[in-house]
Motif scaffolding. Structure first.
Motif, PDB file in Angstrom:
ATOM      1  N   LEU A  65       5.909   7.414  12.083  1.00  0.00           N
ATOM      2  CA  LEU A  65       6.817   8.365  11.426  1.00  0.00           C
ATOM      3  C   LEU A  65       7.364   7.798  10.119  1.00  0.00           C
ATOM      4  CD1 LEU A  65       8.732   9.469  14.643  1.00  0.00           C
ATOM      5  CD2 LEU A  65       6.989  10.776  13.403  1.00  0.00           C
ATOM      6  N   HIS A  66       7.338   6.471   9.992  1.00  0.00           N
ATOM      7  CA  HIS A  66       7.848   5.796   8.786  1.00  0.00           C
ATOM      8  C   HIS A  66       6.975   4.562   8.572  1.00  0.00           C
ATOM      9  CE1 HIS A  66      11.420   8.292   9.328  1.00  0.00           C
ATOM     10  NE2 HIS A  66      11.410   7.911  10.578  1.00  0.00           N
ATOM     11  N   THR A  67       5.812   4.768   7.989  1.00  0.00           N
ATOM     12  CA  THR A  67       4.853   3.651   7.915  1.00  0.00           C
ATOM     13  C   THR A  67       5.227   2.620   6.848  1.00  0.00           C
ATOM     14  OG1 THR A  67       3.467   4.812   6.309  1.00  0.00           O
ATOM     15  CG2 THR A  67       2.937   5.137   8.650  1.00  0.00           C
ATOM     16  N   GLY A  68       5.917   3.073   5.801  1.00  0.00           N
ATOM     17  CA  GLY A  68       6.226   2.166   4.692  1.00  0.00           C
ATOM     18  C   GLY A  68       5.023   1.910   3.794  1.00  0.00           C
ATOM     19  N   LEU A  69       3.904   2.571   4.048  1.00  0.00           N
ATOM     20  CA  LEU A  69       2.697   2.380   3.227  1.00  0.00           C
ATOM     21  C   LEU A  69       2.781   3.290   1.990  1.00  0.00           C
ATOM     22  CD1 LEU A  69       0.129   2.325   6.174  1.00  0.00           C
ATOM     23  CD2 LEU A  69       0.798   0.383   4.750  1.00  0.00           C
ATOM     24  N   PRO A  70       2.084   2.928   0.917  1.00  0.00           N
ATOM     25  CA  PRO A  70       2.193   3.716  -0.323  1.00  0.00           C
ATOM     26  C   PRO A  70       1.641   5.143  -0.177  1.00  0.00           C
ATOM     27  CG  PRO A  70       1.058   1.614  -0.710  1.00  0.00           C
ATOM     28  CD  PRO A  70       1.237   1.740   0.768  1.00  0.00           C
ATOM     29  N   SER A  71       2.269   6.067  -0.871  1.00  0.00           N
ATOM     30  CA  SER A  71       1.831   7.467  -0.870  1.00  0.00           C
ATOM     31  C   SER A  71       0.431   7.587  -1.462  1.00  0.00           C
ATOM     32  CB  SER A  71       2.781   8.313  -1.720  1.00  0.00           C
ATOM     33  OG  SER A  71       4.067   8.258  -1.188  1.00  0.00           O
TER      34      SER A  71
END
Ligand SMILES: C[S@@+](CC[C@H](N)C(=O)[O-])C[C@H]1O[C@@H](n2cnc3c(N)ncnc32)[C@H](O)[C@@H]1O
Length: 175
Positions: A65-71
């Motif tokens: 839900l909140h991967t923190g990976l770049p868009s």
């Protein structure tokens, strides 16, 4: 026990139907024991997997839900039997859409308590292919109950199990 109905054959079908480009970057959300990551890599894709509780070195620790990976950093996002388990399907769809590049694909097989198409449309996806696999799901749940397997998601009520290939519509920003 397999992590989702149909095991590897089902993952192969999902990947095969998606028409991915050779070498595509693919992220498996809720990757569990990493079987789909291994399969994707064996097929030549640049795959990585995230799970809250990884069960393989192929899978990194992370919240789908909140991967923190770049868009926009993946050509495809795959998820099998994990969005429903996360407890926030709209949130999982929003994060998947954010992670996908323009026109990227979402490869999904999961439990739904309502027809998935409106939900996906609202989340900014166009459904390219949909197949109702509820019969397979029933078999999977019955087998899990029969074996006393506690890893099978507990789902009560009338639901359906869908295999879906979706395409990200529009570009960045809110839907
Ligand atoms: C039924 S298992 C499916 C695992 C794998 N996709 C498979 O098909 O074998 C569901 C997985 O979703 C993971 N999961 C649930 N909520 C999650 C979250 N918020 N972020 C990451 N993983 C999550 C669980 O830890 C579990 O490994």
């Amino acid at each position: 026990m397999k992590g989702h109905p149909g095991g590897e054959a089902h993952s192969r079908r999902l990947i095969g139907l998606a028409g991915l480009r050779p070498g595509e970057r693919v992220l498996d959300l809720g990757a569990g024991a990493g079987e789909a990551v291994a399969l994707l890599r064996s097929l030549g894709y640049a795959a990585q997997g995230l799970d809250l509780e990884p069960r393989s070195p192929l899978v990194e620790t992370g919240d789908l839900l909140h991967t923190g990976l770049p868009s926009g950093s993946f050509g495809a996002v795959l998820s099998q039997c994990a969005f429903f388990v996360s407890g926030d399907v709209p949130g999982a769809l929003a994060e998947s859409r954010r992670l996908l590049e323009h026109g990227g694909r979402l490869l999904l097989s999961d439990v739904f308590f309502e027809p998935p198409e409106p939900l996906l449309r609202q989340a900014g996806f166009r459904v390219v292919y949909a197949e109702d696999m509820t019969a397979l799901w029933r078999e999977y749940v019955l087998e899990a109950l029969w074996r006393g397997d506690e890893t099978c998601p507990t789902v009560r009520g009338k639901c359906a199990y869908w295999l879906l290939i979706c395409e990200k519509e529009g570009n960045d920003g809110p839907v």
